[in-house]
Write a protein that holds these residues in place. Structure first.
Motif, PDB file in Angstrom:
ATOM      1  N   LEU A 472       1.476  27.991 -18.106  1.00  0.00           N
ATOM      2  CA  LEU A 472       0.849  26.871 -18.873  1.00  0.00           C
ATOM      3  C   LEU A 472       1.891  26.040 -19.700  1.00  0.00           C
ATOM      4  CD1 LEU A 472      -2.051  28.989 -20.556  1.00  0.00           C
ATOM      5  CD2 LEU A 472      -2.236  27.257 -18.881  1.00  0.00           C
ATOM      6  N   ALA A 473       2.951  26.642 -20.020  1.00  0.00           N
ATOM      7  CA  ALA A 473       4.125  26.043 -20.789  1.00  0.00           C
ATOM      8  C   ALA A 473       4.637  24.963 -19.635  1.00  0.00           C
ATOM      9  CB  ALA A 473       5.119  27.062 -21.275  1.00  0.00           C
ATOM     10  N   ASP A 474       4.810  25.531 -18.430  1.00  0.00           N
ATOM     11  CA  ASP A 474       5.628  24.518 -17.562  1.00  0.00           C
ATOM     12  C   ASP A 474       4.663  23.367 -17.182  1.00  0.00           C
ATOM     13  OD1 ASP A 474       7.291  23.954 -15.120  1.00  0.00           O
ATOM     14  OD2 ASP A 474       5.285  24.191 -14.092  1.00  0.00           O
ATOM     15  N   GLY A 481      -3.342  18.078 -19.197  1.00  0.00           N
ATOM     16  CA  GLY A 481      -4.327  17.575 -20.231  1.00  0.00           C
ATOM     17  C   GLY A 481      -4.784  18.545 -20.974  1.00  0.00           C
ATOM     18  N   TRP A 482      -5.964  18.427 -21.772  1.00  0.00           N
ATOM     19  CA  TRP A 482      -6.313  19.130 -23.000  1.00  0.00           C
ATOM     20  C   TRP A 482      -6.286  20.681 -22.882  1.00  0.00           C
ATOM     21  CZ3 TRP A 482     -10.550  22.226 -24.035  1.00  0.00           C
ATOM     22  CH2 TRP A 482     -11.337  22.500 -23.008  1.00  0.00           C
ATOM     23  N   TRP A 483      -6.809  21.191 -21.724  1.00  0.00           N
ATOM     24  CA  TRP A 483      -7.078  22.455 -21.522  1.00  0.00           C
ATOM     25  C   TRP A 483      -5.651  23.270 -21.568  1.00  0.00           C
ATOM     26  CZ3 TRP A 483      -6.322  27.194 -18.753  1.00  0.00           C
ATOM     27  CH2 TRP A 483      -7.104  28.122 -19.268  1.00  0.00           C
ATOM     28  N   ALA A 484      -4.824  22.956 -20.906  1.00  0.00           N
ATOM     29  CA  ALA A 484      -3.541  23.669 -20.742  1.00  0.00           C
ATOM     30  C   ALA A 484      -2.953  23.668 -22.206  1.00  0.00           C
ATOM     31  CB  ALA A 484      -2.416  22.895 -19.660  1.00  0.00           C
ATOM     32  N   HIS A 485      -2.894  22.735 -22.882  1.00  0.00           N
ATOM     33  CA  HIS A 485      -2.518  22.541 -24.207  1.00  0.00           C
ATOM     34  C   HIS A 485      -3.278  23.747 -25.417  1.00  0.00           C
ATOM     35  CE1 HIS A 485       0.836  19.855 -24.141  1.00  0.00           C
ATOM     36  NE2 HIS A 485       0.048  19.088 -23.110  1.00  0.00           N
ATOM     37  N   TYR A 486      -4.649  23.501 -25.094  1.00  0.00           N
ATOM     38  CA  TYR A 486      -5.458  24.572 -25.804  1.00  0.00           C
ATOM     39  C   TYR A 486      -5.213  25.859 -25.497  1.00  0.00           C
ATOM     40  CZ  TYR A 486      -9.975  27.177 -26.131  1.00  0.00           C
ATOM     41  OH  TYR A 486     -10.694  28.260 -26.428  1.00  0.00           O
ATOM     42  N   ALA A 487      -5.116  26.357 -24.258  1.00  0.00           N
ATOM     43  CA  ALA A 487      -4.971  27.624 -23.897  1.00  0.00           C
ATOM     44  C   ALA A 487      -3.509  28.066 -24.153  1.00  0.00           C
ATOM     45  CB  ALA A 487      -5.043  27.946 -22.045  1.00  0.00           C
ATOM     46  N   LEU A 488      -2.511  27.323 -24.210  1.00  0.00           N
ATOM     47  CA  LEU A 488      -1.109  27.518 -24.815  1.00  0.00           C
ATOM     48  C   LEU A 488      -1.229  27.888 -26.170  1.00  0.00           C
ATOM     49  CD1 LEU A 488       1.748  27.985 -23.732  1.00  0.00           C
ATOM     50  CD2 LEU A 488       2.262  25.392 -24.237  1.00  0.00           C
ATOM     51  N   GLY A 489      -2.035  26.868 -26.970  1.00  0.00           N
ATOM     52  CA  GLY A 489      -2.136  27.233 -28.450  1.00  0.00           C
ATOM     53  C   GLY A 489      -2.877  28.487 -28.684  1.00  0.00           C
ATOM     54  N   THR A 490      -3.769  29.006 -27.773  1.00  0.00           N
ATOM     55  CA  THR A 490      -4.473  30.248 -28.199  1.00  0.00           C
ATOM     56  C   THR A 490      -3.347  31.500 -28.088  1.00  0.00           C
ATOM     57  OG1 THR A 490      -6.545  29.336 -27.479  1.00  0.00           O
ATOM     58  CG2 THR A 490      -6.254  31.769 -27.398  1.00  0.00           C
ATOM     59  N   ALA A 491      -2.674  31.437 -26.824  1.00  0.00           N
ATOM     60  CA  ALA A 491      -1.774  32.379 -26.576  1.00  0.00           C
ATOM     61  C   ALA A 491      -0.868  32.451 -27.708  1.00  0.00           C
ATOM     62  CB  ALA A 491      -0.979  31.905 -25.147  1.00  0.00           C
ATOM     63  N   ARG A 492      -0.322  31.559 -28.117  1.00  0.00           N
ATOM     64  CA  ARG A 492       0.535  31.324 -29.173  1.00  0.00           C
ATOM     65  C   ARG A 492       0.042  31.781 -30.585  1.00  0.00           C
ATOM     66  NH1 ARG A 492       3.191  25.267 -28.182  1.00  0.00           N
ATOM     67  NH2 ARG A 492       4.776  25.905 -26.663  1.00  0.00           N
ATOM     68  N   HIS A 493      -1.215  31.714 -30.750  1.00  0.00           N
ATOM     69  CA  HIS A 493      -2.021  32.149 -31.867  1.00  0.00           C
ATOM     70  C   HIS A 493      -2.069  33.700 -31.866  1.00  0.00           C
ATOM     71  CE1 HIS A 493      -5.537  30.804 -34.661  1.00  0.00           C
ATOM     72  NE2 HIS A 493      -4.891  31.783 -35.197  1.00  0.00           N
ATOM     73  N   VAL A 494      -2.286  34.190 -30.696  1.00  0.00           N
ATOM     74  CA  VAL A 494      -2.829  35.570 -30.683  1.00  0.00           C
ATOM     75  C   VAL A 494      -1.262  36.326 -31.050  1.00  0.00           C
ATOM     76  CG1 VAL A 494      -2.488  36.001 -28.319  1.00  0.00           C
ATOM     77  CG2 VAL A 494      -4.325  37.300 -29.693  1.00  0.00           C
ATOM     78  N   ARG A 495      -0.310  35.627 -30.492  1.00  0.00           N
ATOM     79  CA  ARG A 495       1.019  36.232 -30.846  1.00  0.00           C
ATOM     80  C   ARG A 495       1.652  36.111 -32.178  1.00  0.00           C
ATOM     81  NH1 ARG A 495       0.542  35.329 -25.446  1.00  0.00           N
ATOM     82  NH2 ARG A 495       1.661  36.653 -24.020  1.00  0.00           N
ATOM     83  N   GLY A 496       1.016  35.422 -33.106  1.00  0.00           N
ATOM     84  CA  GLY A 496       1.489  35.257 -34.178  1.00  0.00           C
ATOM     85  C   GLY A 496       2.568  33.832 -34.469  1.00  0.00           C
ATOM     86  N   ASP A 497       2.648  33.018 -33.252  1.00  0.00           N
ATOM     87  CA  ASP A 497       3.510  32.087 -33.569  1.00  0.00           C
ATOM     88  C   ASP A 497       2.368  30.771 -33.969  1.00  0.00           C
ATOM     89  OD1 ASP A 497       4.783  29.794 -33.092  1.00  0.00           O
ATOM     90  OD2 ASP A 497       5.071  29.809 -31.005  1.00  0.00           O
ATOM     91  N   GLU A 499       2.907  28.264 -36.011  1.00  0.00           N
ATOM     92  CA  GLU A 499       3.360  26.569 -35.739  1.00  0.00           C
ATOM     93  C   GLU A 499       3.207  26.273 -34.506  1.00  0.00           C
ATOM     94  OE1 GLU A 499       7.732  24.335 -36.812  1.00  0.00           O
ATOM     95  OE2 GLU A 499       7.332  26.212 -37.710  1.00  0.00           O
ATOM     96  N   GLY A 500       3.556  27.067 -33.700  1.00  0.00           N
ATOM     97  CA  GLY A 500       3.579  26.538 -32.058  1.00  0.00           C
ATOM     98  C   GLY A 500       2.100  26.343 -31.712  1.00  0.00           C
ATOM     99  N   ALA A 501       1.257  27.364 -32.201  1.00  0.00           N
ATOM    100  CA  ALA A 501      -0.100  27.079 -31.816  1.00  0.00           C
ATOM    101  C   ALA A 501      -0.775  26.182 -32.372  1.00  0.00           C
ATOM    102  CB  ALA A 501      -0.907  28.412 -32.411  1.00  0.00           C
ATOM    103  N   HIS A 502      -0.435  25.682 -33.601  1.00  0.00           N
ATOM    104  CA  HIS A 502      -0.865  24.514 -34.386  1.00  0.00           C
ATOM    105  C   HIS A 502      -0.429  23.195 -33.671  1.00  0.00           C
ATOM    106  CE1 HIS A 502      -1.190  20.880 -37.206  1.00  0.00           C
ATOM    107  NE2 HIS A 502      -2.283  21.857 -37.866  1.00  0.00           N
ATOM    108  N   ALA A 503       0.849  23.164 -33.000  1.00  0.00           N
ATOM    109  CA  ALA A 503       1.059  22.114 -32.364  1.00  0.00           C
ATOM    110  C   ALA A 503       0.380  21.745 -31.020  1.00  0.00           C
ATOM    111  CB  ALA A 503       2.649  22.127 -32.004  1.00  0.00           C
ATOM    112  N   ALA A 504       0.194  22.915 -30.422  1.00  0.00           N
ATOM    113  CA  ALA A 504      -0.460  22.819 -29.235  1.00  0.00           C
ATOM    114  C   ALA A 504      -2.002  22.409 -29.234  1.00  0.00           C
ATOM    115  CB  ALA A 504      -0.331  23.985 -28.470  1.00  0.00           C
ATOM    116  N   TYR A 505      -2.670  22.822 -30.155  1.00  0.00           N
ATOM    117  CA  TYR A 505      -3.920  22.581 -30.516  1.00  0.00           C
ATOM    118  C   TYR A 505      -4.062  21.328 -30.934  1.00  0.00           C
ATOM    119  CZ  TYR A 505      -5.478  27.617 -31.178  1.00  0.00           C
ATOM    120  OH  TYR A 505      -5.643  28.893 -31.003  1.00  0.00           O
TER     121      TYR A 505
END
Length: 649
Positions: A472-474, A481-497, A499-505
């Motif tokens: 997804l990061a690649d 588009g929107w879904w890849a960034h949203y999914a990447l935000g969720t993956a970061r969110h569940v890991r505790g990142d 700041e990275g989650a906020h940027a992706a959302y």
């Protein structure tokens, strides 16, 4: 031994009363659907147990969705079922509901050996919320009822040297493990051989338990050759106790004697032919035994307290009672073993009718347990069971299943495409037209635009494994588009990142606003006013999503704004406003506003379908409104001693 070819297998449509759980919520569960009921382990626990307890807790049920939109209707349902029958036993398997063995009948006596629930009822007991009681279930994944409990499994019938074998298999996605369960009949035995495969080059935590629900009468007795057990009783502690008398004169081998719900994990050590059984006063019942890979044995009982009785009525019909006898890979369910990279773990179980002399079944516990062991080992001797397991491994386990008679999910195929690998031998994963399809195409073609075809109103849950996260990061870096960034935000969110989650959302909402990315931003927002605004914007885009609406209400309540909860409930669509969970939050808000009469009026007829095991919320609202008064039985789901209910017996 009997001729295995005498067994018959057929596919049928099974009439059942009840309801089905509905579609998974599109809201990613970023924390477990249920919190742990045990939070501390006694200092007596050995070091290897503590090592396994510390391993393997999942952060959330993702990539599975929460199943919380169910009701308590008595609809006439028709479920696909697979029948195995040989004149000694008749088993019914539900391939659309996790491969659960719904019924196991001793055809000689006509007796149902397992708890066949008269209703298909749901409650928040599983890793993804919805769970139903009854039968025999196969729990792979993490502490709790498996993520696949309500989901379809691939199924086929194989012609084998053991006779006809029903194969069930699926890809468990929280661990990325493959589960294969083969079932067949051999005389008066239901046999199951299980294989768990780790397809990846890294070790994985391994959790597995077979749960067998059996009928409970006032005289039901559970027998395991053991003198001690590790007990949890919803008070938060795992402790070592004597059995069957852990607390004085109460004999817990008769579960109806116990006051409150508890788990007893028996110390069975390295016994050959480990077993657990449940018998009635007439000496008849069911036993489970296995090869050595299943080390643990357990009893779960509800107890005769008000909470346990209420839960029993809630999960079936009034007056039906059951307990669970279980077997697992670790001594307790707080533990996770380790499955090596690219390795598999296998075992074989036998489920057999038991017929003890009634006077022996009721005698001194040690003598009764020894008699049970003798009877079980006569029906399925440990050496014979090991031989059957060896035959299954050599002659059956790797056979191709041929034509499917039931289809599971497409996620196994998507995961294999992501890896560029073939599946484990014996468990092929077909392409399925479900929510895995866009991710399958993306994995096959590597084209980020495949993800751009996903509309917000039909969004699959984000994939969050390390392997998917890298892909997804690649894709995000190549203009997805929107879904890849949203999914990447969720993956970061569940890991505790965060700041990275906020940027992706945020990037996702810039490309295409969705309720799901806005909700992610709301969860990350520390300002109550801004958070409320984000939830409101999300609600406009998904006005009929009940979990989103309830989450917004709880956020307002937690922010100390009960008056806004009342206003927000009034503005909800009728179906969302009337739901029991919404009304429970409203009653809490009204109680905090001092509007006792209005809150009590709600509690008068309140029914909350998605209650959780150990959920005290209804009782707590009552106690806030009527301190010192007994909690009405219909609101009392408490499973441990409390001041309101008095001390344990």
């Amino acid at each position: 031994m009997t001729n295995p070819q005498s067994a018959q297998v057929r596919l049928l449509s099974l009439p059942v009363l009840g309801s089905l759980p509905g579609d998974p919520s599109p809201l990613p569960a970023l924390t477990p659907a249920r919190g742990p009921t045990t939070t501390r382990v006694s200092d007596e626990a050995p070091a290897d147990m503590m090592e396994r307890v510390a391993r393997g807790r999942i952060l959330s049920p993702l990539p599975y969705g929460v199943l919380s939109d169910y009701d308590r209707a008595d609809d006439a349902l028709e479920l696909p079922a697979i029948e195995l029958r040989n004149g000694w036993l008749r088993a019914l398997v539900l391939p659309s509901l996790g491969g659960r063995v719904w019924s196991l009948v001793d055809e000689v006596s006509g007796r149902e050996l397992v708890h066949r629930n008269p209703r298909l009822r749901w409650a928040n007991f599983g890793l993804t919320d919805a769970w139903f009681a009854g039968g025999i279930e196969w729990n792979l994944g993490s502490t709790g009822h498996t993520t696949t409990s309500n989901l379809p499994m691939h199924a086929a019938v194989l012609d084998t040297p053991l006779g006809p074998v029903v194969r069930l298999w699926e890809w468990e996605r929280t661990r990325d493990l493959v589960l294969q369960v083969d079932l067949w009949l051999c005389g008066a035995r239901l046999m199951t051989s299980t294989r768990v495969v780790n397809p990846d080059p890294v070790p994985k935590p391994l959790y597995y338990w077979t749960n067998i629900a059996v009928p409970e009468t006032p005289g039901t007795r559970v027998l395991v050759p053991a003198s001690h057990a590790w007990r949890t009783d919803y008070a938060g502690v795992l402790e070592r106790v004597s059995v069957p008398f852990p607390d004085g004169p109460v004999d817990v081998s008769v579960p109806s004697n116990s006051r409150y719900a508890a788990d007893y994990f028996y110390e069975v050590g390295d016994q050959a032919g480990r077993l657990v059984c449940a018998v009635e006063p007439d000496g008849r019942g069911i036993a489970q035994t296995s090869t050595d890979a299943l080390r643990g044995r357990k009893l779960f009982l509800w107890g005769n307290g008000p909470g346990g009785q209420r839960w029993q009525d809630w999960l079936g019909v009034r007056g039906t009672r059951y307990v669970e006898i279980q077997a697992g890979v670790c001594p307790t369910q707080l533990e996770h073993d380790l499955l090596d990279a690219g390795a598999s773990r296998t075992w074989t179980e036998a489920f057999v009718p038991l017929d003890l002399d009634p006077s022996v079944a009721a005698t001194d516990y040690d003598a009764a347990a020894r008699a049970a062991r003798t009877a079980v080992h006569e029906a399925a001797p440990p050496a014979w069971l090991a031989e059957q397991h060896g035959r299954w491994l050599a002659e059956v386990a790797d056979l191709g299943p041929g034509e499917l008679i039931h289809t599971g999910s497409g996620w196994g195929r998507a995961e294999l495409a992501l890896r560029g690998a073939a599946g484990p031998v014996g468990t092929p994963f077909p392409e399925v037209d479900d929510d895995s399809l866009p991710l399958l195409r993306f994995a096959e073609r590597g084209d980020p635009t495949e993800l751009d075809r996903i509309p917000p109103d039909r969004s699959p849950l984000p994939v969050v494994s390390d392997r998917w996260m890298a892909r997804l990061a690649d894709a995000a870096g190549r203009g997805a588009g929107w879904w890849a960034h949203y999914a990447l935000g969720t993956a970061r969110h569940v890991r505790g990142d965060l700041e990275g989650a906020h940027a992706a959302y945020l990037r996702s909402t810039e490309l295409l606003p969705s309720a799901w990315a806005l909700r992610g931003l709301a969860l990350l927002c520390g300002d109550a006013t801004e958070r409320a605004e984000l939830y409101e914007r999300a609600g406009v885009l998904a006005p009929d999503d009940r979990r989103l609406a309830v989450e917004r209400l709880v956020s307002l309540l937690d922010a100390g704004q009960p008056e806004r909860v009342v206003a927000a409930v009034t503005a909800l669509p009728d179906a969302l406003r009337a739901h029991g969970r919404t009304q429970m939050v409203l009653a809490d808000a009204l109680a905090r506003l001092g509007e006792e009469h209005a809150a009590l009026e709600i509690l008068e007829d309140l029914e909350v379908p998605d209650l959780a095991e150990g959920d005290r919320t209804l009782a707590e609202v009552w106690e806030q409104l009527r301190p010192g008064e007994p909690v009405p039985p219909r609101l009392d789901f408490r499973m441990s001693p409390s001041v309101a209910n008095g001390p344990a017996d």
